[in-house]
Motif scaffolding. Structure first.
Motif, short mmCIF file in Angstrom:
data_model
loop_
_atom_site.label_atom_id
_atom_site.label_comp_id
_atom_site.label_asym_id
_atom_site.label_seq_id
_atom_site.Cartn_x
_atom_site.Cartn_y
_atom_site.Cartn_z
N ALA A 1 0.83 -1.21 0.00
CA ALA A 1 0.00 0.00 0.00
C ALA A 1 0.87 1.26 0.00
O ALA A 1 0.57 2.24 -0.71
N MET A 2 1.93 1.26 0.77
CA MET A 2 2.82 2.41 0.83
C MET A 2 3.52 2.66 -0.51
O MET A 2 3.72 3.81 -0.92
N ALA A 3 3.87 1.56 -1.20
CA ALA A 3 4.53 1.70 -2.50
C ALA A 3 3.58 2.31 -3.53
O ALA A 3 3.98 3.12 -4.37
N ILE A 4 2.32 1.91 -3.47
CA ILE A 4 1.34 2.51 -4.37
C ILE A 4 1.16 3.99 -4.06
O ILE A 4 1.06 4.83 -4.96
N LEU A 5 1.14 4.33 -2.79
CA LEU A 5 1.06 5.74 -2.41
C LEU A 5 2.29 6.52 -2.88
O LEU A 5 2.20 7.71 -3.17
N SER A 6 3.43 5.83 -3.00
CA SER A 6 4.62 6.51 -3.52
C SER A 6 4.42 6.89 -4.99
O SER A 6 4.96 7.90 -5.45
N MET A 7 3.67 6.08 -5.73
CA MET A 7 3.33 6.44 -7.11
C MET A 7 2.45 7.69 -7.13
O MET A 7 2.61 8.56 -7.99
N ASP A 8 1.52 7.77 -6.19
CA ASP A 8 0.71 8.99 -6.06
C ASP A 8 1.60 10.21 -5.87
O ASP A 8 1.39 11.27 -6.48
N GLN A 9 2.61 10.06 -5.00
CA GLN A 9 3.49 11.19 -4.72
C GLN A 9 4.25 11.64 -5.96
O GLN A 9 4.33 12.84 -6.26
N PHE A 10 4.81 10.67 -6.70
CA PHE A 10 5.53 11.03 -7.91
C PHE A 10 4.58 11.63 -8.94
O PHE A 10 4.91 12.56 -9.67
N GLY A 11 3.34 11.10 -8.98
CA GLY A 11 2.35 11.64 -9.91
C GLY A 11 2.02 13.10 -9.61
O GLY A 11 1.89 13.92 -10.53
N MET A 12 1.88 13.43 -8.34
CA MET A 12 1.61 14.82 -7.96
C MET A 12 2.77 15.72 -8.38
O MET A 12 2.56 16.86 -8.82
N MET A 13 3.97 15.21 -8.25
CA MET A 13 5.15 15.96 -8.66
C MET A 13 5.15 16.18 -10.17
O MET A 13 5.40 17.30 -10.65
N LEU A 14 4.81 15.14 -10.93
CA LEU A 14 4.80 15.25 -12.39
C LEU A 14 3.76 16.26 -12.87
O LEU A 14 4.02 17.04 -13.79
N ALA A 15 2.58 16.22 -12.25
CA ALA A 15 1.48 17.06 -12.71
C ALA A 15 1.79 18.54 -12.60
O ALA A 15 1.18 19.36 -13.29
N GLU A 16 2.72 18.88 -11.73
CA GLU A 16 3.09 20.30 -11.58
C GLU A 16 4.08 20.76 -12.65
O GLU A 16 4.38 21.95 -12.71
N ARG A 17 4.56 19.83 -13.46
CA ARG A 17 5.65 20.16 -14.38
C ARG A 17 5.19 20.64 -15.75
O ARG A 17 5.99 21.01 -16.59
N HIS A 18 3.86 20.59 -16.00
CA HIS A 18 3.36 21.08 -17.29
C HIS A 18 1.89 21.45 -17.15
O HIS A 18 1.12 20.75 -16.48
N ASP A 19 1.48 22.52 -17.81
CA ASP A 19 0.10 23.02 -17.69
C ASP A 19 -0.93 22.06 -18.27
O ASP A 19 -2.11 22.15 -17.91
N ARG A 20 -0.52 21.18 -19.17
CA ARG A 20 -1.49 20.29 -19.80
C ARG A 20 -1.81 19.07 -18.95
O ARG A 20 -2.77 18.36 -19.20
N LEU A 21 -1.03 18.82 -17.93
CA LEU A 21 -1.20 17.63 -17.10
C LEU A 21 -2.19 17.89 -15.98
O LEU A 21 -2.18 18.94 -15.35
N ARG A 22 -3.06 16.89 -15.73
CA ARG A 22 -4.06 16.98 -14.67
C ARG A 22 -4.13 15.66 -13.90
O ARG A 22 -4.05 14.60 -14.49
N LEU A 23 -4.31 15.74 -12.60
CA LEU A 23 -4.41 14.55 -11.77
C LEU A 23 -5.76 13.87 -11.97
O LEU A 23 -6.79 14.53 -12.14
N ALA A 24 -5.74 12.52 -11.93
CA ALA A 24 -6.97 11.74 -12.06
C ALA A 24 -6.83 10.47 -11.23
O ALA A 24 -5.79 9.82 -11.26
N ARG A 25 -7.89 10.13 -10.51
CA ARG A 25 -7.83 8.97 -9.61
C ARG A 25 -8.69 7.80 -10.05
O ARG A 25 -8.48 6.68 -9.59
N THR A 26 -9.67 8.03 -10.90
CA THR A 26 -10.60 6.98 -11.32
C THR A 26 -10.73 6.98 -12.83
O THR A 26 -10.31 7.93 -13.50
N VAL A 27 -11.36 5.92 -13.35
CA VAL A 27 -11.60 5.85 -14.80
C VAL A 27 -12.46 7.03 -15.24
O VAL A 27 -12.23 7.63 -16.29
N GLY A 28 -13.45 7.39 -14.43
CA GLY A 28 -14.30 8.53 -14.76
C GLY A 28 -13.53 9.83 -14.83
O GLY A 28 -13.72 10.64 -15.75
N GLU A 29 -12.64 10.05 -13.85
CA GLU A 29 -11.84 11.27 -13.85
C GLU A 29 -10.87 11.29 -15.03
O GLU A 29 -10.65 12.35 -15.64
#
Length: 211
Positions: free
Chosen positions: A61-89
């Motif tokens: 579970a902690m390793a999966i949360l680490s992917m969340d952390q890196f994802g949040m970091m990536l999303a800040e690196r370009h205006d076109r990127l947006r966070l999404a948690r589900t298939v709907g999002e």
């Protein structure tokens, strides 16, 4: 049009290649979804497990949360990127012609079809998401070109370039591509085609060898 699923390896974190890949993916003329690796955040989980005796379930579970952390970091690196948690999002972000960066914890921490061990990495979780989205192709971006010496998915697993469960998790109708530093150096932008090299499934290679 179904999106391309792209795993951006956590090994790119803190290196110039990370931003170069982000800029390249953000220029894409076709829909894609970025799956973040765990990178240095997952490395800290490995260290913590050894130091504190954390169970495999908790470390998973902690390793999966680490992917969340890196994802949040990536999303800040370009205006076109947006966070999404589900298939709907993910769908909503694609409709807005933006690029989803998937945070996997919501969908995968308690998923019954995801093994709770270090055998599952962002490689396998990318394949898992690709099937959920009905994607036709998966691209794994690595911080190595050693994959060029491997003729099949099984050879990649044997060389520890991909995780050992990727072949099992990757649906048979999803094409696999891998890209590394050499691919990045040769990219032409905007990105109009899938970069990297197509990878054979092990069953295909075995059938050819038996002929």
């Amino acid at each position: 049009m179904k999106p391309l699923v792209v795993k951006l390896g956590g090994s790119t974190a803190g290196k110039a290649e990370m931003q170069h890949w982000i800029d390249a993916l953000a220029s894409s003329t076709f829909p894609l979804v970025i799956v973040p690796g765990g990178g240095p955040f997952a490395d800290q989980v490995r260290l913590a497990q050894k130091r504190f005796g954390i169970s495999d379930d908790a470390a998973h579970a902690m390793a999966i949360l680490s992917m969340d952390q890196f994802g949040m970091m990536l999303a800040e690196r370009h205006d076109r990127l947006r966070l999404a948690r589900t298939v709907g999002e993910i769908g909503d972000v694609l409709v807005a012609e933006r690029i989803p960066v998937w945070l996997p914890s919501t969908m995968t921490i308690d998923a019954a079809d995801v093994e709770r061990s270090w055998n599952v990495t962002s490689d396998s979780l990318s394949a898992w998401l690709a099937e959920k989205l009905g994607a036709k192709a998966l691209l794994l971006i690595k911080q190595t070109d050693e994959y060029l010496h491997c003729a099949s998915l099984s050879a990649l697993a044997d060389a520890a370039i991909v995780d050992p469960l990727l072949d099992k998790m990757l649906a048979p109708d999803i094409d696999l591509y891998i890209a590394g530093p050499q691919t990045l150096d040769a990219l032409k932008l905007p990105l109009a085609t899938i970069p990297g090299h197509p990878i054979m499934r092990c069953s295909i290679v075995e059938d050819m060898g038996a002929q």
